[in-house]
Design an enzyme around this catalytic site. Structure first.
Site, short mmCIF file in Angstrom:
data_model
loop_
_atom_site.label_atom_id
_atom_site.label_comp_id
_atom_site.label_asym_id
_atom_site.label_seq_id
_atom_site.Cartn_x
_atom_site.Cartn_y
_atom_site.Cartn_z
N THR A 1 0.82 -1.20 0.00
CA THR A 1 0.00 0.00 0.00
C THR A 1 0.86 1.26 0.00
OG1 THR A 1 -1.87 -1.09 1.07
CG2 THR A 1 -1.73 1.31 1.29
N CYS B 1 -8.70 -7.14 1.34
CA CYS B 1 -8.76 -5.74 1.75
C CYS B 1 -10.16 -5.17 1.66
CB CYS B 1 -7.80 -4.90 0.91
SG CYS B 1 -6.09 -5.47 1.05
#
Length: 384
Positions: A72, A327
């Site tokens: 990320t 996620c």
């Protein structure tokens, strides 16, 4: 009841050699690598040795590897910092409709700042069209961000072909290789990649760790503001024990091991498809069975049964699978990948599961999964 873990696209367990390396370095190399005395010098040596191992794995130079907290951060850094530092050259970015949220959300952020983002569509195999890419690329394009392999259906996107198209173009080329790193042969020089993101926990390494490959000559400010670590490219004290463990995972995952795993995982996919077919189950594969894809991912449409029911019943039998990206697992929103592939009204959106394999899975586990899944399907449908 034996438990079977088949959600390796979400995360992978650390293997024993990786754990041993982590523990050893927690004991012996806990010094701050930025300090000049012996504790720091030894940690710095371990850090740079690990950097070399990782750089070699993608044919990069050692100083092109920047350690981060994971995929990320690497994606956000590459996308946002590229856009903000190059906007005088243009404000157009190209990506795909099936990227991970770590790419899509930065894109939405940049759109709110006035950037124009083209989201390339995909077909029912999860593949983009190079003709669509060529049509989208223009003189204002400053960044192309195309994932190497999709985390939900395993499609392998045409990275080499895109890199070749951008050799004489101003746009920098970023690829999210979080799922692909550890399975595919990656050569950043051969494929003309400027920026590449990874995450250690996808290949049996520690969590909260990854790296961003930044080609020499790619310059933008550090995304995090603070110290001068990573030659001023990423502030924050390096987690040397975890980085050493990451390098151990990469060493284990040699080119030969990558090819072996890809072949074994493809056999697992065929084993599941053959087993469900023999049992008369009404199903389809979401995507393609092309062996060039990421073979650790198999997305199945089990017709007529909701994802929730399938996941819940498999979990009760000790088998872990996913409904899509980990996620977004807590979200009520449908998989944006399957929507992009089949449309928002397709029954596949609510009736599909993702099965993903890892280094510790066995053929016996796959057989048990098929047997259990068939029993669940027939019980839910009221069949004998």
């Amino acid at each position: 009841m034996a438990e079977i873990y088949l959600d390796n696209a979400a995360t992978t367990p650390m293997t024993q050699p990786v754990i041993d390396t982590l523990v050893e370095n927690l004991h012996q190399n806990w010094g701050n690598a930025s300090t000049g005395y012996s504790y720091g010098r030894e940690s710095k040596r371990v850090l740079e040795d690990a950097r070399h191992v990782i750089a070699q794995s993608i044919n990069a130079e050692d100083d092109e590897i920047v350690f981060t907290s994971g995929g990320t951060e690497s994606d956000n850094t590459a996308i946002i910092q590229t856009a903000l530092s190059r906007q005088k050259l243009g404000k157009h970015i190209i990506t795909t409709a099936i990227e991970h949220e770590a790419v899509l959300k930065p894109m939405k952020y940049l759109e709110n700042l006035g950037f124009k983002v083209t989201y390339l569509p995909v077909d029912e195999t999860g593949q983009i069209s190079l003709a669509d890419f060529d049509a989208a690329l223009d003189d204002e394009t400053i960044l192309v961000s195309i994932m190497m392999g999709n985390n939900e259906v395993g499609s392998h996107l045409p990275i080499a072909e895109i890199g070749a198209r951008l050799v004489d173009h101003q746009a920098w080329f970023h690829t999210d290789a979080v799922q692909a790193y550890g399975l595919l042969d990656i050569d950043v020089k051969r494929d003309h990649i400027d920026l590449l993101s990874t995450s250690a926990h996808k290949l049996n390494g520690p969590k909260m760790l990854g790296f961003l490959y930044r080609r020499q000559g790619i310059n933008f400010p550090s995304y995090l503001k603070g110290g001068d670590q990573e030659t001023k490219r990423r502030a924050g004290t390096e987690n040397v024990p975890a980085i050493a463990a990451f390098a151990k995972a990469v060493e284990i995952d040699s080119p030969t091991e990558k090819a072996t795993r890809q072949a074994r995982y493809f056999d697992f996919k065929k084993q599941i498809v053959a087993g469900l077919t023999a049992a008369g189950i009404d199903f389809e594969v979401n995507g393609s069975m092309d062996p060039k894809n990421l073979n650790h991912v198999l997305n199945l449409w089990i017709k007529g049964i909701s994802t929730y029911i399938l996941q819940t019943n498999l979990d009760l039998d000790g088998i872990a699978v996913s409904g899509g990206s980990a996620c977004t697992a807590g979200s009520l929103e449908p998989s944006h990948v399957l929507v992009a592939m089949f449309g928002k009204d397709s029954p596949r959106i609510e009736e599909s599961i993702r099965v993903s394999f890892g280094a510790l899975n066995t053929s016996d586990e796959i057989n048990q999964f098929v047997t259990t899944l068939v029993k669940i399907i027939k019980r839910v449908k009221g069949e004998n």
